[in-house]
Structures are given as C-alpha cells and as structure tokens.
Scaffold this motif. Structure first.
Motif, PDB file in Angstrom:
ATOM      1  N   PRO A  37       7.266   3.670  -0.986  1.00 36.43           N
ATOM      2  CA  PRO A  37       7.682   2.929  -0.603  1.00 36.43           C
ATOM      3  C   PRO A  37       8.796   2.291  -1.119  1.00 36.43           C
ATOM      4  O   PRO A  37       9.353   2.299  -2.491  1.00 36.43           O
ATOM      5  CB  PRO A  37       7.766   1.737  -0.758  1.00 36.43           C
ATOM      6  CG  PRO A  37       6.155   1.870  -0.915  1.00 36.43           C
ATOM      7  CD  PRO A  37       5.972   3.406  -1.306  1.00 36.43           C
ATOM      8  N   ARG A  38      10.630   2.315  -1.260  1.00 36.19           N
ATOM      9  CA  ARG A  38      11.973   2.032  -1.643  1.00 36.19           C
ATOM     10  C   ARG A  38      12.095   0.546  -1.201  1.00 36.19           C
ATOM     11  O   ARG A  38      12.921   0.525  -0.600  1.00 36.19           O
ATOM     12  CB  ARG A  38      13.293   3.001  -1.364  1.00 36.19           C
ATOM     13  CG  ARG A  38      13.861   3.138  -2.059  1.00 36.19           C
ATOM     14  CD  ARG A  38      15.257   3.780  -2.661  1.00 36.19           C
ATOM     15  NE  ARG A  38      15.040   5.313  -1.571  1.00 36.19           N
ATOM     16  CZ  ARG A  38      15.589   5.429  -0.977  1.00 36.19           C
ATOM     17  NH1 ARG A  38      16.318   5.033   0.233  1.00 36.19           N
ATOM     18  NH2 ARG A  38      15.226   6.823  -0.159  1.00 36.19           N
ATOM     19  N   HIS A  39      11.037  -0.667  -1.557  1.00 38.46           N
ATOM     20  CA  HIS A  39      11.158  -1.612  -1.545  1.00 38.46           C
ATOM     21  C   HIS A  39      11.363  -2.395  -3.401  1.00 38.46           C
ATOM     22  O   HIS A  39      10.613  -1.754  -3.679  1.00 38.46           O
ATOM     23  CB  HIS A  39      10.100  -2.345  -1.303  1.00 38.46           C
ATOM     24  CG  HIS A  39      10.303  -1.877   0.780  1.00 38.46           C
ATOM     25  ND1 HIS A  39      11.182  -1.877   1.602  1.00 38.46           N
ATOM     26  CD2 HIS A  39       8.880  -0.966   1.342  1.00 38.46           C
ATOM     27  CE1 HIS A  39      10.484  -1.546   2.354  1.00 38.46           C
ATOM     28  NE2 HIS A  39       8.970  -0.704   2.168  1.00 38.46           N
ATOM     29  N   LYS A  40      12.416  -3.696  -3.437  1.00 36.42           N
ATOM     30  CA  LYS A  40      11.904  -4.221  -4.452  1.00 36.42           C
ATOM     31  C   LYS A  40      10.056  -4.385  -4.997  1.00 36.42           C
ATOM     32  O   LYS A  40       9.824  -4.468  -6.175  1.00 36.42           O
ATOM     33  CB  LYS A  40      12.978  -5.540  -4.316  1.00 36.42           C
ATOM     34  CG  LYS A  40      14.043  -4.956  -4.458  1.00 36.42           C
ATOM     35  CD  LYS A  40      14.912  -6.306  -4.928  1.00 36.42           C
ATOM     36  CE  LYS A  40      16.856  -6.011  -5.028  1.00 36.42           C
ATOM     37  NZ  LYS A  40      17.544  -7.474  -5.327  1.00 36.42           N
ATOM     38  N   GLU A  41       9.797  -4.876  -4.265  1.00 35.83           N
ATOM     39  CA  GLU A  41       8.069  -5.543  -4.662  1.00 35.83           C
ATOM     40  C   GLU A  41       7.085  -4.335  -3.465  1.00 35.83           C
ATOM     41  O   GLU A  41       7.791  -4.257  -2.320  1.00 35.83           O
ATOM     42  CB  GLU A  41       7.821  -6.975  -3.932  1.00 35.83           C
ATOM     43  CG  GLU A  41       8.211  -8.239  -4.821  1.00 35.83           C
ATOM     44  CD  GLU A  41       7.618  -8.026  -6.154  1.00 35.83           C
ATOM     45  OE1 GLU A  41       6.571  -7.584  -6.083  1.00 35.83           O
ATOM     46  OE2 GLU A  41       7.746  -7.667  -7.021  1.00 35.83           O
ATOM     47  N   ILE A  42       6.550  -4.348  -3.933  1.00 32.75           N
ATOM     48  CA  ILE A  42       6.132  -3.130  -2.893  1.00 32.75           C
ATOM     49  C   ILE A  42       4.428  -4.067  -3.314  1.00 32.75           C
ATOM     50  O   ILE A  42       3.624  -4.120  -4.870  1.00 32.75           O
ATOM     51  CB  ILE A  42       5.292  -1.582  -4.467  1.00 32.75           C
ATOM     52  CG1 ILE A  42       6.775  -1.027  -3.302  1.00 32.75           C
ATOM     53  CG2 ILE A  42       4.298  -0.791  -3.172  1.00 32.75           C
ATOM     54  CD1 ILE A  42       6.669   0.465  -5.181  1.00 32.75           C
ATOM     55  N   ASN A  43       3.294  -3.650  -1.864  1.00 30.95           N
ATOM     56  CA  ASN A  43       1.882  -3.893  -2.198  1.00 30.95           C
ATOM     57  C   ASN A  43       1.051  -4.099  -3.159  1.00 30.95           C
ATOM     58  O   ASN A  43       0.960  -2.484  -3.700  1.00 30.95           O
ATOM     59  CB  ASN A  43       1.726  -4.059  -0.189  1.00 30.95           C
ATOM     60  CG  ASN A  43      -0.056  -4.261  -0.037  1.00 30.95           C
ATOM     61  OD1 ASN A  43      -0.858  -5.052  -0.940  1.00 30.95           O
ATOM     62  ND2 ASN A  43       0.411  -4.907   1.073  1.00 30.95           N
ATOM     63  N   GLU A  44       0.376  -4.553  -3.177  1.00 28.48           N
ATOM     64  CA  GLU A  44      -0.420  -4.375  -4.477  1.00 28.48           C
ATOM     65  C   GLU A  44      -1.379  -3.815  -4.097  1.00 28.48           C
ATOM     66  O   GLU A  44      -1.756  -2.453  -4.628  1.00 28.48           O
ATOM     67  CB  GLU A  44      -1.030  -5.847  -5.062  1.00 28.48           C
ATOM     68  CG  GLU A  44      -0.738  -6.662  -5.815  1.00 28.48           C
ATOM     69  CD  GLU A  44      -0.236  -5.887  -7.389  1.00 28.48           C
ATOM     70  OE1 GLU A  44      -1.102  -5.048  -8.247  1.00 28.48           O
ATOM     71  OE2 GLU A  44       0.941  -5.989  -7.619  1.00 28.48           O
ATOM     72  N   PHE A  45      -1.968  -3.463  -2.904  1.00 28.75           N
ATOM     73  CA  PHE A  45      -3.002  -2.210  -2.484  1.00 28.75           C
ATOM     74  C   PHE A  45      -1.641  -1.281  -2.586  1.00 28.75           C
ATOM     75  O   PHE A  45      -3.151  -0.270  -2.235  1.00 28.75           O
ATOM     76  CB  PHE A  45      -3.428  -2.544  -0.863  1.00 28.75           C
ATOM     77  CG  PHE A  45      -4.463  -3.973  -0.827  1.00 28.75           C
ATOM     78  CD1 PHE A  45      -5.580  -3.842  -1.305  1.00 28.75           C
ATOM     79  CD2 PHE A  45      -3.687  -5.122  -0.626  1.00 28.75           C
ATOM     80  CE1 PHE A  45      -6.737  -4.657  -2.063  1.00 28.75           C
ATOM     81  CE2 PHE A  45      -4.671  -6.482  -0.669  1.00 28.75           C
ATOM     82  CZ  PHE A  45      -6.115  -6.041  -1.485  1.00 28.75           C
TER      83      PHE A  45
END
Length: 72
Positions: A37-45
């Motif tokens: 995913p192209r987000h600055k933060e990616i969910n840890e899971f």
C-alpha cells in the motif's frame, strides 16, 4: 512501520519495484509479486504479513555451470 523502511527491507531481500498501481506499489522477485500500500505509515499487521509472504518466496537464484569443452 514506515513504507520506506518496508521497501528497504524488500530491496535487501532481492525484490524490486515492478510498477506503480492506483493505490499500491507492485514489487516482484521475478516469480512472485507483492502489493505494497502506498501510505506513509503501514499497519504493523499488514507489514508483518507482507514480510512473511516475501520471506516464504525468496529470490530465485540461477546457478551457471561451466561448460565442458572438447568432450564429445
């Protein structure tokens, strides 16, 4: 996890960026592809799932054997 950190880990494992999609980047090892995913933060899971999938599909390495010259 930061996207840049995840992409850095993918690069270290021999994966490379194949293309950019609408909302995801597509990474490949030459055989398998993985959507990031192209987000600055990616969910840890999500990041752990991506890394688990990537580590289960290592980069295929080709071994070149020397040719035997002069043998018939």
């Amino acid at each position: 996890m930061k996207r840049k950190d995840l992409e850095s880990e993918l690069s270290q494992l021999g994966w490379w960026l194949k293309r950019e999609g609408g909302k995801h980047s597509v990474w490949t090892n030459g055989v398998k592809t993985q959507m990031i995913p192209r987000h600055k933060e990616i969910n840890e899971f999500t990041a752990k799932g991506i890394m688990k999938s990537v580590k289960m599909n290592p980069v295929a390495k080709v071994i070149l054997l020397p040719t035997e010259k002069g043998k018939k």
